[in-house]
Enzyme design. Structure first.
Site, PDB file in Angstrom:
ATOM      1  N   ARG A  11     132.523  56.735 -13.449  1.00 57.17           N
ATOM      2  CA  ARG A  11     133.048  57.704 -14.433  1.00 57.17           C
ATOM      3  C   ARG A  11     134.580  57.728 -14.415  1.00 57.17           C
ATOM      4  O   ARG A  11     135.218  57.843 -15.460  1.00 57.17           O
ATOM      5  CB  ARG A  11     132.483  59.099 -14.143  1.00 57.17           C
ATOM      6  CG  ARG A  11     131.012  59.200 -14.537  1.00 57.17           C
ATOM      7  CD  ARG A  11     130.451  60.575 -14.277  1.00 57.17           C
ATOM      8  NE  ARG A  11     131.205  61.617 -14.934  1.00 57.17           N
ATOM      9  CZ  ARG A  11     131.184  62.899 -14.573  1.00 57.17           C
ATOM     10  NH1 ARG A  11     130.434  63.280 -13.558  1.00 57.17           N
ATOM     11  NH2 ARG A  11     131.879  63.788 -15.223  1.00 57.17           N
ATOM     12  N   HIS A  51     135.887  72.928 -12.872  1.00 53.08           N
ATOM     13  CA  HIS A  51     134.931  72.089 -12.145  1.00 53.08           C
ATOM     14  C   HIS A  51     135.597  70.951 -11.387  1.00 53.08           C
ATOM     15  O   HIS A  51     134.962  69.939 -11.098  1.00 53.08           O
ATOM     16  CB  HIS A  51     133.867  71.542 -13.117  1.00 53.08           C
ATOM     17  CG  HIS A  51     132.980  72.615 -13.682  1.00 53.08           C
ATOM     18  ND1 HIS A  51     132.223  72.471 -14.822  1.00 53.08           N
ATOM     19  CD2 HIS A  51     132.740  73.884 -13.245  1.00 53.08           C
ATOM     20  CE1 HIS A  51     131.554  73.597 -15.060  1.00 53.08           C
ATOM     21  NE2 HIS A  51     131.871  74.469 -14.128  1.00 53.08           N
ATOM     22  N   PRO A  73     129.729  70.570 -33.118  1.00 57.68           N
ATOM     23  CA  PRO A  73     128.951  70.033 -34.248  1.00 57.68           C
ATOM     24  C   PRO A  73     127.474  70.413 -34.180  1.00 57.68           C
ATOM     25  O   PRO A  73     126.753  70.268 -35.167  1.00 57.68           O
ATOM     26  CB  PRO A  73     129.122  68.514 -34.113  1.00 57.68           C
ATOM     27  CG  PRO A  73     129.488  68.286 -32.692  1.00 57.68           C
ATOM     28  CD  PRO A  73     130.197  69.519 -32.212  1.00 57.68           C
TER      29      PRO A  73
HETATM   30  P1  OAD Z   1     127.466  69.663 -22.333  1.00 64.02           P
HETATM   31  O1  OAD Z   1     127.099  68.221 -22.374  1.00 64.02           O
HETATM   32  O2  OAD Z   1     126.458  70.617 -21.788  1.00 64.02           O
HETATM   33  O3  OAD Z   1     127.822  70.157 -23.795  1.00 64.02           O
HETATM   34  C1  OAD Z   1     128.710  69.415 -24.588  1.00 64.02           C
HETATM   35  C2  OAD Z   1     128.758  70.086 -25.928  1.00 64.02           C
HETATM   36  O4  OAD Z   1     129.718  69.408 -26.722  1.00 64.02           O
HETATM   37  C3  OAD Z   1     127.450  70.063 -26.710  1.00 64.02           C
HETATM   38  O5  OAD Z   1     127.120  71.379 -27.132  1.00 64.02           O
HETATM   39  C4  OAD Z   1     127.745  69.164 -27.920  1.00 64.02           C
HETATM   40  O6  OAD Z   1     127.082  69.594 -29.084  1.00 64.02           O
HETATM   41  C5  OAD Z   1     129.231  69.312 -28.044  1.00 64.02           C
HETATM   42  N1  OAD Z   1     129.928  68.189 -28.675  1.00 64.02           N
HETATM   43  C6  OAD Z   1     129.563  66.886 -28.711  1.00 64.02           C
HETATM   44  N2  OAD Z   1     130.483  66.156 -29.360  1.00 64.02           N
HETATM   45  C7  OAD Z   1     131.466  67.015 -29.743  1.00 64.02           C
HETATM   46  C8  OAD Z   1     132.696  66.876 -30.437  1.00 64.02           C
HETATM   47  N3  OAD Z   1     133.100  65.685 -30.874  1.00 64.02           N
HETATM   48  N4  OAD Z   1     133.451  67.978 -30.657  1.00 64.02           N
HETATM   49  C9  OAD Z   1     133.030  69.193 -30.207  1.00 64.02           C
HETATM   50  N5  OAD Z   1     131.890  69.380 -29.543  1.00 64.02           N
HETATM   51  C10 OAD Z   1     131.114  68.315 -29.298  1.00 64.02           C
HETATM   52  O7  OAD Z   1     128.872  69.764 -21.584  1.00 64.02           O
HETATM   53  P2  OAD Z   1     129.553  71.056 -20.938  1.00 64.02           P
HETATM   54  O8  OAD Z   1     129.205  72.265 -21.707  1.00 64.02           O
HETATM   55  O9  OAD Z   1     130.957  70.705 -20.716  1.00 64.02           O
HETATM   56  O10 OAD Z   1     129.424  70.295 -14.657  1.00 64.02           O
HETATM   57  O11 OAD Z   1     128.803  71.088 -19.551  1.00 64.02           O
HETATM   58  C11 OAD Z   1     129.161  72.022 -18.595  1.00 64.02           C
HETATM   59  C12 OAD Z   1     129.041  71.422 -17.223  1.00 64.02           C
HETATM   60  O12 OAD Z   1     127.737  70.883 -17.043  1.00 64.02           O
HETATM   61  C13 OAD Z   1     129.959  70.254 -16.961  1.00 64.02           C
HETATM   62  O13 OAD Z   1     131.262  70.650 -16.589  1.00 64.02           O
HETATM   63  C14 OAD Z   1     129.261  69.536 -15.853  1.00 64.02           C
HETATM   64  C15 OAD Z   1     127.845  69.593 -16.369  1.00 64.02           C
HETATM   65  O14 OAD Z   1     126.846  69.519 -15.404  1.00 64.02           O
HETATM   66  C16 OAD Z   1     129.605  69.686 -13.489  1.00 64.02           C
HETATM   67  O15 OAD Z   1     129.608  68.481 -13.381  1.00 64.02           O
HETATM   68  C17 OAD Z   1     129.801  70.629 -12.365  1.00 64.02           C
END
Ligand code: OAD
Length: 257
Positions: free
Chosen positions: A70, A119, A224
Site C-alpha cells: 500500500r 488512523h 457519490p
Molecule cells: P470506506 O471505504 O469505508 O468508505 C469510502 C467512501 O468513499 C464510500 O462511502 C464511497 O462511496 C466513497 N467514495 C468513493 N469514491 C469517492 C470519490 N471519488 N469521492 C468521494 N467519495 C468517494 O473508507 P473510510 O470511510 O475512509 O481504517 O473507512 C474508514 C476506515 O475504515 C479507514 O480509515 C480504515 C478502514 O478500515 C483503518 O485502517 C484503521
C-alpha cells in the site's frame, strides 16, 4: 450540479471550517477505498488478518508486506483535485482544520498543513516494543515494487530489537489521544463541517460529523454513494470529491479562483 446559495453564504462567513476526509478523497488518485462494492480493499482482503494487533503477532511478514504494497501505491499516486481544493480552501478562510482517516500523505503533498491523521500514517512506522519511530530508507516509486500479497519481513528496532510495526491504527486500538482531542475540539466549534469520501461506518471517526451537527455547524456531505449520514446533514452532494470541491471553491470565491 446546482450548488446551494445558503452553503456558499455560510462558507464566506465561516471563521472555522473543519473537513473530515475518508478513503473516497484519495479514490480519484487511484488509491482503493475499503468498502466500495467492486474495488474496496475489504472486499478482497480480510481486515482481521491484516489490520489488528493479533494479525501482526500471528503473521508479521504478511502484514508488513501488505502495508509495504500500500505504501508503494501511495508513492506512485499524485494528489487529485479534491486534495488541491481543500489545501486552497485553507487559504481562503480564517481557520481550517483538516482531519483525515487516511494513512496516505496526499493531503500534505497537495499543500495542506497540520493534518490530523486519526488512523496514523503509512510513512511513520514505529517499534512495536519501545515505540521509537523507525525511519524508512529513502526510496522512489520506481524502485519500490512489492507484489500484492508478498510477504516481507519487518525490520527490527535498532534500540530494543523488537519488530517495527506499521504506523497505522488497527482495529481494536485507540486513536492517538492528542489528535483525537484536537479533532473533537475542532468539530465542536466548526461553522461549516465537511464529511468527504467516508462511509461513516468506523467509529469514533464517524461521530465527529454528529458532534458537528449537534454543535450547530452547517454540515456538508460529499459522496457519490448513499451513506447513513445523508439524511442527517444540511447539504448532501452525491458527487465525487474531485468533481464538486473545485466547483464549490470557485462558486464561493469567484474572483480568487
Ligand atoms: P470506506 O471505504 O469505508 O468508505 C469510502 C467512501 O468513499 C464510500 O462511502 C464511497 O462511496 C466513497 N467514495 C468513493 N469514491 C469517492 C470519490 N471519488 N469521492 C468521494 N467519495 C468517494 O473508507 P473510510 O470511510 O475512509 O481504517 O473507512 C474508514 C476506515 O475504515 C479507514 O480509515 C480504515 C478502514 O478500515 C483503518 O485502517 C484503521
Amino acid at each position: 450540479m446546482e450548488l446551494d446559495a445558503a452553503l456558499i453564504d455560510r462558507l464566506r462567513q465561516a471563521r472555522l471550517v473543519v473537513i473530515l476526509t475518508g478513503a473516497g478523497a484519495s479514490a480519484e488518485s487511484g488509491i482503493p477505498t475499503f468498502r466500495d462494492r467492486q474495488t474496496g480493499l475489504w472486499q478482497k482482503f480480510d481486515a482481521m488478518e491484516l489490520a489488528t494487533p493479533g494479525a501482526f503477532q500471528a503473521d508479521p511478514s504478511l502484514v508488513w508486506g501488505w502495508y509495504e504494497w500500500r505504501r508503494a501505491a501511495v508513492l506512485r499516486a499524485q494528489p487529485n483535485a479534491a486534495h488541491v481544493a481543500i489545501a486552497e480552501m485553507a487559504e481562503r478562510v480564517p481557520h481550517l482544520t483538516l482531519i483525515t482517516q487516511n494513512v496516505d500523505d496526499l493531503h500534505e503533498r497537495a499543500g495542506s498543513k497540520a493534518v490530523l491523521h486519526l488512523h496514523g500514517e503509512l510513512a511513520l512506522p514505529y517499534c512495536g516494543g519501545c515505540r521509537r519511530r523507525h525511519v524508512f530508507p529513502a526510496v522512489s516509486a520506481s524502485t519500490m515494487t512489492p507484489a500484492e500479497g508478498a510477504r516481507i519481513d519487518p525490520p527490527r528496532c535498532q534500540a530494543c530489537g523488537a519488530l517495527i510495526r506499521p504506523g497505522v491504527v488497527w482495529f481494536g486500538e485507540p486513536l492517538p489521544r492528542a489528535v483525537w482531542q484536537s479533532a473533537r475540539d475542532a468539530a465542536g466549534r466548526a461553522d461549516v463541517f465537511f464529511c468527504i469520501g467516508t462511509s461513516s461506518m468506523v467509529q469514533p471517526a464517524a461521530s465527529l460529523t454528529e458532534l458537528a451537527i449537534d454543535a450547530g455547524a452547517a454540515t456538508v456531505l460529499i459522496n457519490p454513494n448513499p451513506t447513513a449520514m445523508d439524511d442527517k446533514v444540511a447539504f448532501a452532494y452525491r458527487e465525487t470529491a474531485a468533481t464538486i470541491l473545485p466547483q464549490l471553491l470557485s462558486a464561493t470565491w469567484p474572483r480568487l479562483a
